[in-house]
Design a protein around this motif. Structure first.
Motif, PDB file in Angstrom:
ATOM      1  N   LEU A 187       0.824  -1.223   0.000  1.00  0.00           N
ATOM      2  CA  LEU A 187       0.000   0.000   0.000  1.00  0.00           C
ATOM      3  C   LEU A 187       0.852   1.265   0.000  1.00  0.00           C
ATOM      4  CD1 LEU A 187      -2.952  -1.052   2.332  1.00  0.00           C
ATOM      5  CD2 LEU A 187      -2.997  -0.728  -0.134  1.00  0.00           C
ATOM      6  N   GLY A 188       2.051   1.197   0.563  1.00  0.00           N
ATOM      7  CA  GLY A 188       2.952   2.360   0.538  1.00  0.00           C
ATOM      8  C   GLY A 188       3.230   2.779  -0.901  1.00  0.00           C
ATOM      9  N   GLU A 189       3.537   1.769  -1.736  1.00  0.00           N
ATOM     10  CA  GLU A 189       3.820   2.039  -3.151  1.00  0.00           C
ATOM     11  C   GLU A 189       2.575   2.501  -3.891  1.00  0.00           C
ATOM     12  OE1 GLU A 189       6.613   2.213  -5.210  1.00  0.00           O
ATOM     13  OE2 GLU A 189       7.342   2.397  -3.166  1.00  0.00           O
ATOM     14  N   LEU A 190       1.447   1.828  -3.610  1.00  0.00           N
ATOM     15  CA  LEU A 190       0.210   2.169  -4.314  1.00  0.00           C
ATOM     16  C   LEU A 190      -0.214   3.613  -4.012  1.00  0.00           C
ATOM     17  CD1 LEU A 190      -2.112   1.171  -6.140  1.00  0.00           C
ATOM     18  CD2 LEU A 190      -3.366   0.593  -4.076  1.00  0.00           C
ATOM     19  N   THR A 191      -0.067   4.019  -2.744  1.00  0.00           N
ATOM     20  CA  THR A 191      -0.453   5.389  -2.366  1.00  0.00           C
ATOM     21  C   THR A 191       0.346   6.396  -3.194  1.00  0.00           C
ATOM     22  OG1 THR A 191      -0.923   4.635  -0.129  1.00  0.00           O
ATOM     23  CG2 THR A 191      -0.678   6.992  -0.414  1.00  0.00           C
ATOM     24  N   LYS A 192       1.636   6.103  -3.363  1.00  0.00           N
ATOM     25  CA  LYS A 192       2.495   7.000  -4.152  1.00  0.00           C
ATOM     26  C   LYS A 192       2.003   7.078  -5.601  1.00  0.00           C
ATOM     27  CE  LYS A 192       7.327   8.168  -3.711  1.00  0.00           C
ATOM     28  NZ  LYS A 192       8.643   7.741  -3.352  1.00  0.00           N
ATOM     29  N   LYS A 193       1.682   5.897  -6.150  1.00  0.00           N
ATOM     30  CA  LYS A 193       1.197   5.847  -7.543  1.00  0.00           C
ATOM     31  C   LYS A 193      -0.096   6.658  -7.695  1.00  0.00           C
ATOM     32  CE  LYS A 193       2.763   1.450  -9.604  1.00  0.00           C
ATOM     33  NZ  LYS A 193       4.077   1.294  -9.060  1.00  0.00           N
ATOM     34  N   LEU A 194      -1.014   6.478  -6.737  1.00  0.00           N
ATOM     35  CA  LEU A 194      -2.300   7.174  -6.825  1.00  0.00           C
ATOM     36  C   LEU A 194      -2.140   8.679  -6.598  1.00  0.00           C
ATOM     37  CD1 LEU A 194      -4.486   4.632  -4.814  1.00  0.00           C
ATOM     38  CD2 LEU A 194      -4.818   5.188  -7.213  1.00  0.00           C
ATOM     39  N   THR A 195      -1.198   9.046  -5.730  1.00  0.00           N
ATOM     40  CA  THR A 195      -1.008  10.472  -5.414  1.00  0.00           C
ATOM     41  C   THR A 195      -0.531  11.234  -6.642  1.00  0.00           C
ATOM     42  OG1 THR A 195      -0.469   9.922  -3.149  1.00  0.00           O
ATOM     43  CG2 THR A 195       0.212  12.092  -3.888  1.00  0.00           C
ATOM     44  N   TYR A 196       0.402  10.633  -7.381  1.00  0.00           N
ATOM     45  CA  TYR A 196       0.995  11.390  -8.494  1.00  0.00           C
ATOM     46  C   TYR A 196       0.458  10.971  -9.861  1.00  0.00           C
ATOM     47  CZ  TYR A 196       4.034  12.908  -4.768  1.00  0.00           C
ATOM     48  OH  TYR A 196       4.503  13.442  -3.600  1.00  0.00           O
ATOM     49  N   CYS A 197       0.113   9.689 -10.012  1.00  0.00           N
ATOM     50  CA  CYS A 197      -0.469   9.162 -11.252  1.00  0.00           C
ATOM     51  C   CYS A 197       0.254   9.684 -12.501  1.00  0.00           C
ATOM     52  CB  CYS A 197      -1.949   9.514 -11.325  1.00  0.00           C
ATOM     53  SG  CYS A 197      -2.770   8.689 -12.705  1.00  0.00           S
ATOM     54  N   VAL A 198       1.580   9.576 -12.481  1.00  0.00           N
ATOM     55  CA  VAL A 198       2.383  10.013 -13.632  1.00  0.00           C
ATOM     56  C   VAL A 198       3.494   8.985 -13.822  1.00  0.00           C
ATOM     57  CG1 VAL A 198       2.026  12.503 -13.389  1.00  0.00           C
ATOM     58  CG2 VAL A 198       3.874  11.410 -12.118  1.00  0.00           C
TER      59      VAL A 198
END
Length: 729
Positions: free
Chosen positions: A623-634
């Motif tokens: 979830l740490g990685e997923l949160t980063k992906k969702l936050t920036y989505c780039v």
């Protein structure tokens, strides 16, 4: 705030209502931090560290949204550091009376008042009425002033006549003038409210805002005005307007809204939540620099970013279908008159004869009172409060909890708000509910032979819910979903994890387009179909829904809706292009953006939830990685640049292509060179970007230094054994 940080050497928390305003403030205050030696830290969306890093020398200014401000105060109480907070500043204090966000703000302030006698609270608002209640709650002095840097004149328009609002006049208005406009028959039909005449009195030399009741109305009004503006308007700052269009295309992978394509050449644009944050930021920059002179906007702009105008026009006394409230009216007309630019500001409310009586009451009546929502917002209010009071050991028995409740804003207003039950009964009932739900446990303490008193402690599930700031209406569903996920977690794609972090509240409001759902379903890989099967959703079921056939098998509607939104998010993370996803799912791009922001926030909440429950250890890293992906989505290479406040995807791409590929690059950049290198970047913005990058770099360096010192420090619990005299010799 500066006095507290620099003279009294204590930390400061500033609470603001929206993410956009938090970012605006961070950008504005970072340069102060760099020059004067304090940290400016962002707590909004999924950003913010809990507990905050303990600084050695420099103090911190935390700038937070209402929700993140609450989490920050909780973590300071938990680590015994609430005393380090010298000052809390709350902007738009009237929001304490608005739904669940008001309840959260009230909890935050009540906890500060109860746990720290040395923290000062300053609340600010331009639209407050029942000040005495708030004074009593905050134990506060009251300061009020009628001063306005720019005089504001209020007008009403009925048919061709314009009246000035005048409290001394008999019915509150005096005749001002007749609108002088020669309208053709076509124009009369298209513009019965004379908007074109009203805006052309001020634009293009001055700026103007037109507030419209709905999003669709904003776009229609912008187009209608442009149809009747003379070709002269196209020549004003033509090159710069062309740049705005070019930049809008760049940030949207070559896409451009057809309405904006037609209106921007005239210096006109719409502004509402259907825009992506990248588009909104670009249009706001163009408006602030005068390239755009007219915004047609919804009421959210009034409460959001700071975009003043010479004239503010209210298209109708409605927000959607609701009649305008006095508070909303004051917020909107408050945008008129730009300090340092205009000598006067004016607002014009357009009304029909049928609304005249209601409008005359609107302009003369006092502002609405604000009332506590602590008990009304059951799961997000009083229950969440009790759970955190016990979890943080602020109050753990019935008497103490009741005593705490008496000191809240609700406690002050209980005589007005409580009809059937007493505050004591509500307190007992809420504690019973939390105990039955398995979030609290009751322990008996013998006070004396006759009297047994109960104290409470928080269960593991309770602690996880409170740490994750999970709405208690959903905490057992979340636990069940995560538990079920462990039985067959599919990691070949991100779909399963995304499903687990899709916000429940957004899923419950979602109405899927079954044909699109079926089309997306049929394109799933076997692993992705496996996820749907685990959730009990089959292609056959969706196919029948799409073709309108009768369905015998019962499938949970919430699961089906949530999976649909997961498809939207999953497609977005794969394509990182909001426009193509918006087209694929036939959804407004602004809605997709808010779904993404909601999922990033909820993902970080679920992560904190899992950190408290040993059985969910497997989710922590994922979830740490997923949160980063969702936050920036780039694409991954842009993430370091987007960590800097105010740098969104469009700007990050420009910077990356110009060779600024890391935080260090940005922190060492020369603002003048940035202005020359990048399109549509003002000197002020360039300085803010560099200051924000420097601030972030300083914070990271300081955190590493802290870690080094911590490692080299002698532990406080180091065993001290006396050395005998012979050993010394």
């Amino acid at each position: 705030m500066l006095q507290e940080l620099l003279c009294r050497r204590r930390d400061v928390l500033m609470i603001l209502p929206y993410v956009a305003i938090v970012q605006e403030k961070i950008s504005g205050l970072s340069s102060f931090g760099i020059e004067l030696g304090f940290f400016v830290e962002e707590y909004a969306g999924s950003k913010g560290k809990f507990p905050p890093i303990k600084r050695r020398e420099k103090k911190s200014l935390y700038i937070a949204t209402i929700e993140k401000g609450h989490s920050l105060v909780n973590s300071l109480i938990e680590t015994g550091r609430i005393g380090s907070l010298g000052l809390v500043v709350v902007d738009e204090l009237h929001m304490i009376g608005e739904g669940s966000r008001g309840a959260i703000l009230e909890m935050t302030l009540a906890k500060i008042l109860y746990t720290s006698k040395t923290t000062q609270i300053i609340g600010m608002s331009a639209t407050l009425n029942n000040v005495e209640d708030l004074q009593e709650f905050l134990q506060a002095e009251y300061y009020t002033s009628q001063f306005r840097p720019v005089e504001l004149k209020e007008y009403l328009k009925i048919n061709n006549a314009i009246y000035e609002v005048d409290c001394k006049a008999e019915n509150g208005i005096t005749f001002s003038r007749l609108l002088n406009c020669q309208y053709s028959d076509t124009l009369k039909k298209m513009d019965p409210d004379h908007l074109v005449a009203l805006v052309t009195e001020v634009i293009p030399n001055y700026s103007c805002l037109v507030f419209c009741p709905t999003k669709k109305n904003c776009e229609n009004v912008a187009e209608m005005i442009c149809k009747f503006l003379s070709k002269e308007y196209l020549k004003q700052r033509e090159k710069e307007k062309h740049e705005v269009i070019k930049n809008l295309k760049n940030i949207s992978s070559g896409n451009l809204c057809p309405v904006l394509k037609r209106t921007i050449p005239f210096g006109v644009a719409y502004h509402h939540s259907g825009l992506t944050s990248d588009e909104r930021k670009l249009l706001e920059e163009a408006y602030s620099t005068g390239v755009l002179c007219l915004f047609t906007c919804t009421s959210t702009l009034a409460a959001g970013v700071n975009l003043p105008a010479r004239r503010v026009i209210l298209r109708a006394p409605y927000v959607a279908k609701e009649f305008l409230k006095r508070n909303q009216y004051k917020q909107m007309i408050g945008r008129a008159g730009r300090a340092g630019i205009d000598s006067v500001g004016e607002s014009i409310l357009i009304l029909q004869e049928k609304d005249k009586q209601q409008v005359l009451e609107l302009i003369s009546r006092p502002l609405e009172n604000c009332y506590s929502h602590l008990v009304q917002e059951f799961t997000k209010g009083i229950q969440t409060l009790f759970l955190s009071l016990i979890g943080l050991k602020i109050a753990t028995n019935l008497d103490d909890i009741y005593h705490f409740m008496c000191g809240t804003f609700f406690g002050v207003q209980q005589k007005i708000l409580l009809k059937e039950k007493s505050l004591w009964e509500i307190t007992v009932e809420s504690l019973r509910y939390l105990t039955e739900k398995g979030l609290l446990q009751k322990d008996a303490i013998n006070k004396s032979e006759e009297e047994i008193q109960y104290s409470f402690h928080i269960t593991k599930l309770g602690r996880a819910s409170f740490k994750g700031t999970i709405d208690l209406a959903y905490c057992d569903i979340l636990y069940r979903d995560l538990k079920k996920g462990l039985e067959g977690l599919v990691l070949e794609s991100l779909l399963h994890l995304i499903y687990l972090t899709t916000p429940y509240d957004m899923a419950s409001q979602c109405v899927p387009d079954w044909m699109i759902y079926f089309r997306q379903f049929s394109q799933l890989s076997p692993a992705e179909q496996n996820v749907a099967a685990l959730l009990g959703v089959s292609e056959n079921f969706i196919g029948k829904k799409a073709s309108g056939q009768a369905i015998k098998k019962k499938v949970d509607k919430d699961i089906v809706n949530r999976l649909y939104l997961s498809f939207v998010l999953y497609t977005l993370l794969k394509e990182t292009n909001i426009w193509s996803v918006s087209e694929k799912f036939n959804m407004p791009r602004g809605y997709i953006q808010s779904l993404l922001t909601g999922a990033a926030s909820f993902s970080s909440c679920v992560l904190h939830f899992c950190e408290e429950l040993e059985e969910f250890w497997v989710y922590r890293a994922l979830l740490g990685e997923l949160t980063k992906k969702l936050t920036y989505c780039v694409k991954a290479e842009l993430i370091p640049l987007m960590e800097v406040t105010g740098v969104l995807e469009g700007r990050a791409k420009q910077l990356y292509n110009a060779g600024y590929k890391s935080l260090m690059h940005l922190a060492n950049a020369n603002p003048e060179v940035l202005v020359r290198t990048l399109d549509h970047l003002s000197r002020r913005q360039a300085k803010q970007i560099v200051s924000s990058a420097k601030m972030l770099l300083h914070e990271k360096a300081e955190a590493l230094q802290e870690e080094v010192e911590e490692l080299l420090r002698l532990p406080p619990d180091f065993p001290s054994i006396e050395v005998s005299a012979t050993e010394k010799a």
